[in-house]
Scaffold this motif. Sequence first.
Motif, PDB file in Angstrom:
ATOM      1  N   ILE A 213      36.852  41.592  41.086  1.00  0.00           N
ATOM      2  CA  ILE A 213      37.797  40.477  41.183  1.00  0.00           C
ATOM      3  C   ILE A 213      37.071  39.141  41.036  1.00  0.00           C
ATOM      4  N   GLN A 214      35.926  39.019  41.686  1.00  0.00           N
ATOM      5  CA  GLN A 214      35.165  37.772  41.607  1.00  0.00           C
ATOM      6  C   GLN A 214      34.607  37.543  40.201  1.00  0.00           C
ATOM      7  N   GLU A 215      34.094  38.608  39.587  1.00  0.00           N
ATOM      8  CA  GLU A 215      33.508  38.481  38.245  1.00  0.00           C
ATOM      9  C   GLU A 215      34.541  37.983  37.239  1.00  0.00           C
ATOM     10  N   TRP A 216      35.779  38.515  37.342  1.00  0.00           N
ATOM     11  CA  TRP A 216      36.807  38.164  36.380  1.00  0.00           C
ATOM     12  C   TRP A 216      37.762  37.080  36.883  1.00  0.00           C
ATOM     13  N   ARG A 217      37.491  36.557  38.083  1.00  0.00           N
ATOM     14  CA  ARG A 217      38.307  35.483  38.670  1.00  0.00           C
ATOM     15  C   ARG A 217      39.783  35.865  38.702  1.00  0.00           C
ATOM     16  N   ILE A 218      40.056  37.087  39.161  1.00  0.00           N
ATOM     17  CA  ILE A 218      41.423  37.617  39.153  1.00  0.00           C
ATOM     18  C   ILE A 218      42.167  37.100  40.380  1.00  0.00           C
ATOM     19  N   PRO A 219      43.311  36.462  40.202  1.00  0.00           N
ATOM     20  CA  PRO A 219      44.096  35.980  41.342  1.00  0.00           C
ATOM     21  C   PRO A 219      44.903  37.122  41.964  1.00  0.00           C
ATOM     22  N   THR A 220      44.276  37.839  42.861  1.00  0.00           N
ATOM     23  CA  THR A 220      44.927  38.978  43.499  1.00  0.00           C
ATOM     24  C   THR A 220      44.259  39.249  44.839  1.00  0.00           C
ATOM     25  N   GLN A 221      44.542  40.409  45.430  1.00  0.00           N
ATOM     26  CA  GLN A 221      44.007  40.819  46.717  1.00  0.00           C
ATOM     27  C   GLN A 221      43.449  42.226  46.602  1.00  0.00           C
ATOM     28  N   ASN A 222      42.432  42.542  47.434  1.00  0.00           N
ATOM     29  CA  ASN A 222      41.935  43.919  47.470  1.00  0.00           C
ATOM     30  C   ASN A 222      42.219  44.547  48.818  1.00  0.00           C
ATOM     31  N   CYS A 223      42.270  45.881  48.837  1.00  0.00           N
ATOM     32  CA  CYS A 223      42.523  46.615  50.072  1.00  0.00           C
ATOM     33  C   CYS A 223      42.137  48.070  49.852  1.00  0.00           C
ATOM     34  N   VAL A 224      41.565  48.708  50.864  1.00  0.00           N
ATOM     35  CA  VAL A 224      41.328  50.150  50.857  1.00  0.00           C
ATOM     36  C   VAL A 224      42.131  50.745  51.992  1.00  0.00           C
ATOM     37  N   LEU A 225      42.986  51.709  51.676  1.00  0.00           N
ATOM     38  CA  LEU A 225      44.005  52.171  52.602  1.00  0.00           C
ATOM     39  C   LEU A 225      43.500  53.308  53.492  1.00  0.00           C
ATOM     40  N   ALA A 226      42.402  53.055  54.182  1.00  0.00           N
ATOM     41  CA  ALA A 226      41.907  53.965  55.207  1.00  0.00           C
ATOM     42  C   ALA A 226      42.621  53.653  56.516  1.00  0.00           C
ATOM     43  N   HIS A 227      42.295  54.417  57.573  1.00  0.00           N
ATOM     44  CA  HIS A 227      42.884  54.104  58.873  1.00  0.00           C
ATOM     45  C   HIS A 227      42.424  52.720  59.306  1.00  0.00           C
TER      46      HIS A 227
END
Length: 461
Positions: A213-227
Motif C-alpha cells: 500500500i505504501q509503495e503504490w500510495r494506495i488510498p485504502t486500509q489493511n486488515c488481517v482477520l485473525a482473532h
Amino acid sequence: MILQTRLLGQSYAFRHLKEVFAKANEEKSGDRLAGLVAATVQERIAAKQVLSQVLLRDIRNHPLLPPEEDEVSRLIEDAVNEPMYQSVQNWSVAELREYILDDKTTGADLQRLGRGLTSEMIAAVTKIMSNLDLVHAANKIEVLSHCNITIGQKGVLASRLQPNHPTDSVAGMLASLQEGLSYGIGDAVIGINPVDDSVESVKRLLHATHDFIQEWRIPTQNCVLAHVTTQMKAIEQGAPADLIFQSIAGTEAANRSFGINAALLDEAYDMAKKLGTGTGPHCLYFETGQGSELSAEAHHGIDQVTLESRNYGFAKRYNPFILNTVVGFIGPEYLYNGKQVIRAGLEDHFMGKMHGIPMGVDVCYTNHIAADQNDIEDLGVLLAAAGVNFVIATPMGDDCMLNYQSLSYHDVAALRETLGRKPAPCFQEWLEEIGIFENGRLSRYAGDPSFFTKSATGGAL
C-alpha cells in the motif's frame, strides 16, 4: 398487548412476544431447526398481522432477552436516545413501517429515528417489509465512515479485496491483490483471512500489505482477520494495522463462544486508536451472519433475524469503519436456499443501516446450499440498488482458502458499470492517476495483474 387474531375464520393466539417475532419471520431453515417457525403460511401471516399492531413501547417493556441477563441487551438499552424514543413510543410497528417508506421521510430522518429504536424494534419492522421495501428504505440512508479514506457516499459501491491464500503465501497473496486492484477493487479494505492464526503469520501479512500500500500510495486500509487477541499482540509488536477485526454475535453467550466480550472489544478499540496505523476516527471492522447464535447454542429461543439485528446494536458502541454480514457462509442449516440467502442479505443490510452502521455484505454461499451463482448475482444487483456501502470480492468468485463462493472482482466491476456506481472518490482518483481507470471507467489494463510488475520494473505498458 393483544397477541391473537382471527384470519379467514381461524383463530391464532401466541403465548408471548418472542413467539410472535419468530413466527412472523420469513421462512428460514435456522428457525425451523430451532423449532421456532410458523406451522403454516397462514400462521405466519397471522403473526405478521399481530406484530404489526404491537406498540414500540411494548417491545421495549417486554424484552426478548432481559438486560439483567445479557450484556448485549444492556448495551442496546443503554444506547437508546430517550427524547427520540419518547416521540415514537406509541407508534405501532405498522406505523413505523409507513413512516420509513413515506416519500417525505429522508435518510437523515431515518438515521435520527434509529437512535431512538432498540434492535428488536428494527427487527420487528423488518419482518413486515417486502424485499422491495427493504431495498427502497435502505437506499435512503447514507452512512459515511472514515479510516484512511471515506466510504459510504451515495453512488459509491466500495469493495473489500480478499486475496486469501491456502498457505498464507505472501507472493500468492500479492498476486491476487494485484489482480483485484487491476479491476478497481479494494477501496473498503484489503482484508486477508489467515490460515495460520499465529502472531507471526498475522505480522507477516500485515507488513506485506502495508508495504505494498505504501509503495503504490494506495488510498485504502489493511486488515488481517485473525482473532482480535492475536491482532492485538501483533500490533503490540509493531505490526502496521489500519483496522482491527472481530466476528461478533447478538447475545452475550454467543460472543463468549467467540472468545470476546465488551470489555475486550473496548480494549481493542482503545488500542486501535492509540497504536493502529489508520488515520481516521473509525478503526474497527466487524463481521456477522444470521445463524451464528444458534450454531453456538446461545440463541435463547429468539429467531435469527432478531438476533442479527442485535449484532448491529452491539456494534454501534464501537463506531466501526465497516461491518459486513457473511450472508450465506454458515450453511443450509440456517439459510437453506438462494431465496433465503437473498432475503437475509436484504434484511441485514436494512437493519444495519437503520442502526447507523456502515453496512456491507459478503454476497456468498457454500457449495452445500441450494443456491448458485445466479442467485448471488441477483443479490448483488439488489444490494447495489439498495446502496450497500461495500461488498466482498474474491478471485473468480471462489475463495481457495475458505472454500466458498462469493462475488468476483469482475462481478463488482460489472455492478458498478451496469448501475452507475463508482469506487470511493479518492480511490478512483488514484486508479485514474496510475492508469487502471480512464475517464471514470476501467482501462485496457483491467484484469491484468502484471500491470504492477511491469510498472515497477519499468516495462512497457
